[in-house]
Design an enzyme around this catalytic site. Structure first.
Site, mmCIF file in Angstrom:
data_model
loop_
_atom_site.group_PDB
_atom_site.id
_atom_site.type_symbol
_atom_site.label_atom_id
_atom_site.label_comp_id
_atom_site.label_asym_id
_atom_site.label_seq_id
_atom_site.Cartn_x
_atom_site.Cartn_y
_atom_site.Cartn_z
ATOM 1 N N PRO A 13 25.428 -59.897 100.984
ATOM 2 C CA PRO A 13 25.160 -58.476 101.229
ATOM 3 C C PRO A 13 24.398 -57.869 100.050
ATOM 4 O O PRO A 13 24.760 -58.076 98.890
ATOM 5 C CB PRO A 13 26.547 -57.869 101.374
ATOM 6 C CG PRO A 13 27.421 -59.010 101.803
ATOM 7 C CD PRO A 13 26.866 -60.214 101.095
ATOM 8 N N GLY A 16 26.792 -54.287 96.850
ATOM 9 C CA GLY A 16 28.122 -54.717 96.457
ATOM 10 C C GLY A 16 28.809 -53.678 95.599
ATOM 11 O O GLY A 16 28.213 -52.675 95.200
ATOM 12 N N LEU A 17 30.061 -53.943 95.286
ATOM 13 C CA LEU A 17 30.839 -53.073 94.413
ATOM 14 C C LEU A 17 30.890 -53.690 93.022
ATOM 15 O O LEU A 17 31.373 -54.815 92.848
ATOM 16 C CB LEU A 17 32.270 -52.906 94.941
ATOM 17 C CG LEU A 17 33.186 -52.029 94.069
ATOM 18 C CD1 LEU A 17 32.786 -50.563 94.183
ATOM 19 C CD2 LEU A 17 34.655 -52.232 94.446
ATOM 20 N N GLY A 18 30.399 -52.964 92.025
ATOM 21 C CA GLY A 18 30.529 -53.400 90.647
ATOM 22 C C GLY A 18 31.904 -53.073 90.105
ATOM 23 O O GLY A 18 32.503 -52.055 90.477
ATOM 24 N N ASP A 43 31.462 -57.751 92.727
ATOM 25 C CA ASP A 43 30.909 -58.348 91.514
ATOM 26 C C ASP A 43 31.927 -58.251 90.386
ATOM 27 O O ASP A 43 32.371 -57.160 90.028
ATOM 28 C CB ASP A 43 29.612 -57.633 91.114
ATOM 29 C CG ASP A 43 28.969 -58.277 89.902
ATOM 30 O OD1 ASP A 43 28.222 -59.254 90.086
ATOM 31 O OD2 ASP A 43 29.229 -57.809 88.775
ATOM 32 N N TYR A 48 35.456 -58.596 81.866
ATOM 33 C CA TYR A 48 35.879 -57.263 82.283
ATOM 34 C C TYR A 48 37.396 -57.083 82.156
ATOM 35 O O TYR A 48 37.886 -55.949 82.159
ATOM 36 C CB TYR A 48 35.460 -56.970 83.724
ATOM 37 C CG TYR A 48 33.973 -56.984 83.976
ATOM 38 C CD1 TYR A 48 33.045 -56.963 82.933
ATOM 39 C CD2 TYR A 48 33.481 -57.036 85.284
ATOM 40 C CE1 TYR A 48 31.680 -56.990 83.182
ATOM 41 C CE2 TYR A 48 32.112 -57.046 85.533
ATOM 42 C CZ TYR A 48 31.221 -57.040 84.484
ATOM 43 O OH TYR A 48 29.875 -57.079 84.745
ATOM 44 N N LYS A 77 31.237 -64.300 86.293
ATOM 45 C CA LYS A 77 30.306 -64.662 85.223
ATOM 46 C C LYS A 77 31.006 -65.401 84.096
ATOM 47 O O LYS A 77 32.157 -65.099 83.748
ATOM 48 C CB LYS A 77 29.632 -63.394 84.672
ATOM 49 C CG LYS A 77 29.010 -62.518 85.756
ATOM 50 C CD LYS A 77 28.412 -61.261 85.182
ATOM 51 C CE LYS A 77 28.061 -60.289 86.300
ATOM 52 N NZ LYS A 77 29.249 -59.571 86.810
ATOM 53 N N HIS A 110 26.614 -65.020 81.832
ATOM 54 C CA HIS A 110 26.626 -63.564 81.665
ATOM 55 C C HIS A 110 25.512 -63.064 80.745
ATOM 56 O O HIS A 110 24.873 -62.037 81.027
ATOM 57 C CB HIS A 110 27.991 -63.123 81.131
ATOM 58 C CG HIS A 110 28.339 -61.712 81.446
ATOM 59 N ND1 HIS A 110 29.630 -61.278 81.639
ATOM 60 C CD2 HIS A 110 27.571 -60.607 81.614
ATOM 61 C CE1 HIS A 110 29.640 -59.982 81.900
ATOM 62 N NE2 HIS A 110 28.401 -59.551 81.890
#
Length: 324
Positions: A13, A16-18, A43, A48, A77, A110
């Site tokens: 898609p 997307g949603l970060g 994502d 994170y 990543k 990354h």
């Protein structure tokens, strides 16, 4: 929903949603809400610090029958302290355990930066490996291994210049994605075209100008993308929000885009942006906004005496950066 098609026929898609800057304790609810809205592309990244909570949410949604695993596209990543060839497989296995998945749809390097194994965020020059000590080619061999093992279905890179991406052209498996900062103030046409020529897709991060980025990444003269008069004018003309214009622009130019939000109303508005279409005049107006302005400039990798000065990170001359 627009999709990007990979050489084997898999489709990602485009919207997307970060999850960068989505805090633990919040990110799980945000991902759950996103799935209800219709997001299928999430994502993630090890650095994170929120993949375990995302994994709990994904597992719960799959177990409850709210979503099938095959309907999801999950990206993560490789962090910079796992760039040795033999460290890549253990790194992705940790991410898979946190996300409670058997495989990733896409795994990215990354940053084109190597730091020592016991370092998360480098503070001094001796926290780094140079690219002579741990080359991008070595890291890519590790990435190819996780592909062979079925731990990832696709592999790629993030924050790579056109030059660094092209250096992988001799491999049997080339990067299939380059995730980079892209928005009307940093349009990077040559990088996008170069990726396409190598058979790679591009994903735009910070597409709304990263207004919630850390203070250490800010300067006093930062322009606020969401307040740009041209974007506001286009939004008024088509009955959209400025954020929807920015997302529609990214999709319309053929890239994927991963706006971050944890606010259900904004997530729904961002998702609806996929239904907007910008006319030729609007696209030309936005093209004229390019300032070559980075919000995430990579200066945090530059340490006195270290191997990653900003100009070499992006393979840009000082004159080019000064003109932005």
């Amino acid at each position: 929903m627009n999709e990007l098609t990979f050489q084997n026929g898999d489709r990602m898609p485009a919207l997307g949603l970060g999850t960068w800057k989505s805090d633990p304790g919040v990110v799980g609810r945000a991902v759950s809400e996103a799935l209800d809205i219709g997001y299928r592309h999430i994502d993630c990244a090890a650095i994170y610090g929120n993949e375990a909570e995302i994994g709990e949410t994904l597992q719960g949604a799959i177990t409850a029958g709210r979503i099938a695993r095959d309907d999801l596209w999950i990206t993560s990543k490789l962090w910079c302290n796992r760039h040795r060839e033999d460290d890549v497989e253990p790194a992705i296995r940790e991410t898979l355990a946190n996300l409670r998945l058997e495989f990733l749809d896409l795994y990215l390097v990354h940053w084109p930066v190597a730091v020592k194994p016991d370092v998360m965020v480098p503070e001094a020059a001796d926290d780094f490996f140079s690219l002579d000590e741990v080359s991008l080619e070595e890291t890519w061999r590790g990435m190819q291994r996780v592909l062979e093992l079925g731990l990832a279905r696709h592999i790629g890179v993030s924050n790579y210049s056109a030059k660094k991406l092209a250096a992988h052209s001799g491999f049997d498996v080339r990067p299939e994605m380059n995730q980079v900062e892209l928005h009307p103030y940093l349009q990077q046409h040559s990088l996008v075209d170069g990726a396409s020529a190598l058979g790679a897709h591009v994903t735009a991060y910070s597409p709304l100008g990263s207004g919630d980025r850390p203070d250490s990444m800010r300067s006093e003269d930062d322009p606020v993308l969401l307040e740009d008069p041209a974007i506001a004018s286009i939004a008024t003309r088509i009955g959209a929000t400025p954020a929807q214009v920015l997302i529609a622009w990214a999709i319309q130019r053929g890239t994927a885009v991963i706006p971050k939000s944890t606010n259900p109303k904004r997530m729904a508005e961002n998702f609806a942006a996929a239904e907007f279409s910008l006319d030729h005049a609007a696209m030309l107006e936005i093209t004229a906004l390019d300032r070559r302005r980075r919000y995430v400039d990579g200066a945090f990798w530059s340490r006195a005496g270290g191997p990653y000065p900003v100009d070499e990170l992006w393979d840009e001359s000082p004159a080019t950066r000064a003109s932005s």
